[in-house]
Design a protein around this motif. Sequence first.
Motif, PDB file in Angstrom:
ATOM      1  N   LYS A   1       0.826  -1.210   0.000  1.00 37.75           N
ATOM      2  CA  LYS A   1       0.000   0.000   0.000  1.00 37.75           C
ATOM      3  C   LYS A   1       0.857   1.255   0.000  1.00 37.75           C
ATOM      4  O   LYS A   1       0.525   2.249  -0.658  1.00 37.75           O
ATOM      5  N   ASP A   2       1.967   1.240   0.731  1.00 35.58           N
ATOM      6  CA  ASP A   2       2.824   2.413   0.758  1.00 35.58           C
ATOM      7  C   ASP A   2       3.398   2.703  -0.620  1.00 35.58           C
ATOM      8  O   ASP A   2       3.439   3.858  -1.059  1.00 35.58           O
ATOM      9  N   VAL A   3       3.831   1.672  -1.324  1.00 36.11           N
ATOM     10  CA  VAL A   3       4.366   1.854  -2.678  1.00 36.11           C
ATOM     11  C   VAL A   3       3.283   2.392  -3.612  1.00 36.11           C
ATOM     12  O   VAL A   3       3.522   3.321  -4.404  1.00 36.11           O
ATOM     13  N   ILE A   4       2.097   1.834  -3.539  1.00 39.45           N
ATOM     14  CA  ILE A   4       1.006   2.271  -4.415  1.00 39.45           C
ATOM     15  C   ILE A   4       0.655   3.735  -4.155  1.00 39.45           C
ATOM     16  O   ILE A   4       0.476   4.528  -5.096  1.00 39.45           O
ATOM     17  N   CYS A   5       0.564   4.121  -2.887  1.00 31.97           N
ATOM     18  CA  CYS A   5       0.224   5.509  -2.556  1.00 31.97           C
ATOM     19  C   CYS A   5       1.325   6.465  -3.008  1.00 31.97           C
ATOM     20  O   CYS A   5       1.033   7.570  -3.491  1.00 31.97           O
ATOM     21  N   ARG A   6       2.573   6.059  -2.874  1.00 27.52           N
ATOM     22  CA  ARG A   6       3.683   6.900  -3.347  1.00 27.52           C
ATOM     23  C   ARG A   6       3.665   7.015  -4.864  1.00 27.52           C
ATOM     24  O   ARG A   6       3.946   8.080  -5.422  1.00 27.52           O
ATOM     25  N   TYR A   7       3.349   5.931  -5.544  1.00 28.52           N
ATOM     26  CA  TYR A   7       3.237   5.964  -7.009  1.00 28.52           C
ATOM     27  C   TYR A   7       2.160   6.966  -7.415  1.00 28.52           C
ATOM     28  O   TYR A   7       2.366   7.784  -8.325  1.00 28.52           O
ATOM     29  N   ALA A   8       1.010   6.916  -6.732  1.00 30.03           N
ATOM     30  CA  ALA A   8      -0.076   7.838  -7.043  1.00 30.03           C
ATOM     31  C   ALA A   8       0.320   9.279  -6.748  1.00 30.03           C
ATOM     32  O   ALA A   8       0.036  10.192  -7.533  1.00 30.03           O
ATOM     33  N   GLU A   9       1.005   9.485  -5.638  1.00 31.14           N
ATOM     34  CA  GLU A   9       1.402  10.834  -5.237  1.00 31.14           C
ATOM     35  C   GLU A   9       2.388  11.449  -6.233  1.00 31.14           C
ATOM     36  O   GLU A   9       2.354  12.659  -6.493  1.00 31.14           O
ATOM     37  N   HIS A  10       3.259  10.623  -6.804  1.00 31.72           N
ATOM     38  CA  HIS A  10       4.303  11.119  -7.701  1.00 31.72           C
ATOM     39  C   HIS A  10       4.005  10.788  -9.166  1.00 31.72           C
ATOM     40  O   HIS A  10       4.916  10.644  -9.975  1.00 31.72           O
ATOM     41  N   ARG A  11       2.712  10.690  -9.493  1.00 33.36           N
ATOM     42  CA  ARG A  11       2.321  10.313 -10.847  1.00 33.36           C
ATOM     43  C   ARG A  11       2.940  11.233 -11.895  1.00 33.36           C
ATOM     44  O   ARG A  11       3.431  10.767 -12.933  1.00 33.36           O
ATOM     45  N   ALA A  12       2.939  12.530 -11.659  1.00 35.59           N
ATOM     46  CA  ALA A  12       3.454  13.462 -12.659  1.00 35.59           C
ATOM     47  C   ALA A  12       4.934  13.209 -12.943  1.00 35.59           C
ATOM     48  O   ALA A  12       5.376  13.283 -14.097  1.00 35.59           O
ATOM     49  N   ASP A  13       5.695  12.902 -11.911  1.00 34.61           N
ATOM     50  CA  ASP A  13       7.122  12.624 -12.096  1.00 34.61           C
ATOM     51  C   ASP A  13       7.332  11.328 -12.883  1.00 34.61           C
ATOM     52  O   ASP A  13       8.224  11.238 -13.731  1.00 34.61           O
ATOM     53  N   ILE A  14       6.522  10.311 -12.572  1.00 36.16           N
ATOM     54  CA  ILE A  14       6.641   9.040 -13.274  1.00 36.16           C
ATOM     55  C   ILE A  14       6.249   9.200 -14.737  1.00 36.16           C
ATOM     56  O   ILE A  14       6.927   8.709 -15.646  1.00 36.16           O
ATOM     57  N   GLU A  15       5.166   9.923 -14.976  1.00 33.93           N
ATOM     58  CA  GLU A  15       4.695  10.085 -16.351  1.00 33.93           C
ATOM     59  C   GLU A  15       5.645  10.933 -17.193  1.00 33.93           C
ATOM     60  O   GLU A  15       5.638  10.843 -18.420  1.00 33.93           O
ATOM     61  N   ALA A  16       6.490  11.726 -16.546  1.00 29.70           N
ATOM     62  CA  ALA A  16       7.436  12.559 -17.286  1.00 29.70           C
ATOM     63  C   ALA A  16       8.451  11.725 -18.063  1.00 29.70           C
ATOM     64  O   ALA A  16       9.035  12.212 -19.037  1.00 29.70           O
ATOM     65  N   ILE A  17       8.663  10.460 -17.646  1.00 36.34           N
ATOM     66  CA  ILE A  17       9.613   9.598 -18.350  1.00 36.34           C
ATOM     67  C   ILE A  17       8.906   8.655 -19.327  1.00 36.34           C
ATOM     68  O   ILE A  17       9.557   7.820 -19.950  1.00 36.34           O
ATOM     69  N   LEU A  18       7.593   8.791 -19.445  1.00 38.03           N
ATOM     70  CA  LEU A  18       6.806   7.922 -20.322  1.00 38.03           C
ATOM     71  C   LEU A  18       6.264   8.716 -21.506  1.00 38.03           C
ATOM     72  O   LEU A  18       6.079   9.934 -21.418  1.00 38.03           O
ATOM     73  N   PRO A  19       5.982   8.047 -22.624  1.00 38.89           N
ATOM     74  CA  PRO A  19       5.438   8.758 -23.790  1.00 38.89           C
ATOM     75  C   PRO A  19       4.007   9.239 -23.524  1.00 38.89           C
ATOM     76  O   PRO A  19       3.326   8.710 -22.629  1.00 38.89           O
ATOM     77  N   PRO A  20       3.525  10.228 -24.276  1.00 40.76           N
ATOM     78  CA  PRO A  20       2.181  10.775 -24.049  1.00 40.76           C
ATOM     79  C   PRO A  20       1.085   9.722 -24.048  1.00 40.76           C
ATOM     80  O   PRO A  20       0.097   9.847 -23.310  1.00 40.76           O
ATOM     81  N   SER A  21       1.227   8.667 -24.863  1.00 39.68           N
ATOM     82  CA  SER A  21       0.178   7.649 -24.959  1.00 39.68           C
ATOM     83  C   SER A  21       0.016   6.844 -23.681  1.00 39.68           C
ATOM     84  O   SER A  21      -0.985   6.146 -23.506  1.00 39.68           O
ATOM     85  N   ARG A  22       1.000   6.914 -22.764  1.00 40.59           N
ATOM     86  CA  ARG A  22       0.939   6.137 -21.527  1.00 40.59           C
ATOM     87  C   ARG A  22       0.695   7.032 -20.316  1.00 40.59           C
ATOM     88  O   ARG A  22       0.942   6.624 -19.181  1.00 40.59           O
ATOM     89  N   ARG A  23       0.177   8.216 -20.556  1.00 39.85           N
ATOM     90  CA  ARG A  23      -0.055   9.153 -19.462  1.00 39.85           C
ATOM     91  C   ARG A  23      -1.530   9.226 -19.106  1.00 39.85           C
ATOM     92  O   ARG A  23      -2.391   8.702 -19.796  1.00 39.85           O
ATOM     93  N   ASN A  24      -1.803   9.908 -18.010  1.00 36.94           N
ATOM     94  CA  ASN A  24      -3.138   9.984 -17.432  1.00 36.94           C
ATOM     95  C   ASN A  24      -4.184  10.458 -18.443  1.00 36.94           C
ATOM     96  O   ASN A  24      -4.000  11.461 -19.114  1.00 36.94           O
ATOM     97  N   GLY A  25      -5.267   9.695 -18.517  1.00 35.88           N
ATOM     98  CA  GLY A  25      -6.393  10.098 -19.338  1.00 35.88           C
ATOM     99  C   GLY A  25      -6.267   9.772 -20.804  1.00 35.88           C
ATOM    100  O   GLY A  25      -7.194  10.005 -21.584  1.00 35.88           O
ATOM    101  N   ARG A  26      -5.123   9.215 -21.242  1.00 31.95           N
ATOM    102  CA  ARG A  26      -4.915   8.953 -22.665  1.00 31.95           C
ATOM    103  C   ARG A  26      -5.287   7.521 -23.056  1.00 31.95           C
ATOM    104  O   ARG A  26      -5.345   7.218 -24.232  1.00 31.95           O
ATOM    105  N   ASN A  27      -5.508   6.642 -22.087  1.00 33.16           N
ATOM    106  CA  ASN A  27      -5.646   5.232 -22.415  1.00 33.16           C
ATOM    107  C   ASN A  27      -6.507   4.562 -21.337  1.00 33.16           C
ATOM    108  O   ASN A  27      -6.142   4.561 -20.159  1.00 33.16           O
TER     109      ASN A  27
END
Length: 209
Positions: free
Chosen positions: A89-115
Amino acid sequence: DVEFVIPPFSLCDAAKSDIAELFAWIESKGAKVGRPKLGGHVHMGRSLVHANISKSDFWRASKAEYATNRRYYEPSASMTAPMPLSLVKDVICRYAEHRADIEAILPPSRRNGRNSMIQDIDHVAPNGHAYSAFMQADSFGSASRVLGGKYRVINLEPWSRLHTMEFRQHQSTLDVEKLFNWCRLIINMFQHSDWHRMDYNAPSSIIVD
């Protein structure tokens, strides 16, 4: 479309070399990552590989087990006890909290709301509307229900059946460096939570199922 399933492995040179060879073979047959929304799903095992077996030996045994029996290699003598729900749960909550940082290393098609296959988990971030319900979940099944099922960026549904949790947000790739860097990021999140954020001596009513 086709999906390739790689047997369980720890990050090691032997696994990396073999997977790179597989990717090269796929490309030699004319295959490619041809659509932008294709995903590369990484399953994190619920138990660590024990120190009594090297990472390369584990990989070789894992390949042999899958080739011979079409089963995932999970020898009880070489695996630690399953990680607790509190760590997951701690890992999942941290992933959610830092979503913008994680998505910055991913292509647009794998970001929030695109898929629709990788829906966000903002609702379980520390400021999310379901954070309290998620933290109060006392089993992996109830945590999965709060999280929202299979098509979230993190999926807990395989926990009981495959003994894994699934990270779904990375793109499909035939680049072994990208794959291993993503795996390292996931592993580092677990290690940081385990080493620096968890108090395993605290009273807990968590049930592992």
